[in-house]
Design an enzyme around this catalytic site. Structure first.
Site, short mmCIF file in Angstrom:
data_model
loop_
_atom_site.label_atom_id
_atom_site.label_comp_id
_atom_site.label_asym_id
_atom_site.label_seq_id
_atom_site.Cartn_x
_atom_site.Cartn_y
_atom_site.Cartn_z
N ASP A 7 0.88 -1.17 0.00
CA ASP A 7 0.00 0.00 0.00
C ASP A 7 0.92 1.21 0.00
O ASP A 7 1.43 1.61 1.05
CB ASP A 7 -0.91 -0.01 1.23
CG ASP A 7 -1.82 1.20 1.27
OD1 ASP A 7 -2.28 1.65 0.20
OD2 ASP A 7 -2.10 1.71 2.38
N GLU A 66 -1.47 -1.38 -4.96
CA GLU A 66 -2.69 -0.63 -5.27
C GLU A 66 -2.45 0.32 -6.44
O GLU A 66 -1.40 0.94 -6.54
CB GLU A 66 -3.11 0.18 -4.03
CG GLU A 66 -4.46 0.83 -4.17
CD GLU A 66 -4.90 1.49 -2.88
OE1 GLU A 66 -5.63 0.84 -2.11
OE2 GLU A 66 -4.49 2.64 -2.64
N ASP A 138 -2.56 0.92 7.47
CA ASP A 138 -1.79 0.79 6.23
C ASP A 138 -1.34 -0.65 6.01
O ASP A 138 -1.32 -1.14 4.88
CB ASP A 138 -0.58 1.73 6.24
CG ASP A 138 -1.01 3.19 6.26
OD1 ASP A 138 -1.62 3.63 5.27
OD2 ASP A 138 -0.74 3.88 7.26
#
Length: 171
Positions: A7, A66, A138
């Site tokens: 991420d 992502e 996160d």
């Protein structure tokens, strides 16, 4: 198969490592690369070094990250894109296949709702991986990205198997 989920962020980059065997996924590790300093080149260097250390430590076979999304603040989106690019290059330098997933797809895959909030993602990641508590936000996002890849990969294997079976029946 070990999967590294990332991420990306220019201040905090979450990571999650899972072992995916068939339909089962088990937790290996997760956490955050905390970036210090103000100069962007130095922060990007830290993202690269952190991802590099993770790849060398866990030796994943694939990496999932992502996709970039358009935020309200264009400057933030650009910095996020740069951190993302650095992580992708690090994976590519280790000859890892890198897969990209939209945030909505990740949330849909893990929570069942593309508009899920961070707490819902944390809860479902904890439940799926049987963690004793909720991972940091996160890290949970990174684990969710890795789980999304594992689910997608499993679905593609099933589809490939089904189409080859169908093809054999028609012959």
């Amino acid at each position: 198969m070990l999967i590294l989920g990332i991420d990306p962020g220019s201040r905090i980059t979450g990571f999650g490592v899972i072992n995916s065997v068939g339909a089962k996924s088990e937790y290996v590790a997760s956490g955050c690369i905390r970036i210090r300093g103000e100069a962007l080149p130095e922060r990007l260097k830290q993202v690269y070094a952190g991802v590099n250390e993770l790849i060398e430590r866990y030796c994943p076979q694939e990496m999932a990250i992502e996709q970039v999304f358009m935020a309200r603040n264009a400057d933030s989106a650009l910095k996020l894109g740069q951190a993302r690019g650095v992580a992708i290059v690090c994976g590519a330098n280790h000859d890892l296949p890198v897969y990209e997933y939209a945030a909505r797809k990740v949330k849909l895959s893990v929570v069942g709702k593309g508009s899920a909030d961070k707490v819902q993602v944390q809860h479902m990641v904890s439940s799926i991986l049987k963690l004793p508590g909720l991972p940091q936000a996160d890290a949970a996002d990174a684990l969710a990205i890795a789980l999304c890849h594992a689910h997608t990969r499993l679905g593609l294997v099933k589809v490939a198997g089904a189409s080859s079976t169908r093809n054999r029946r028609w012959r």
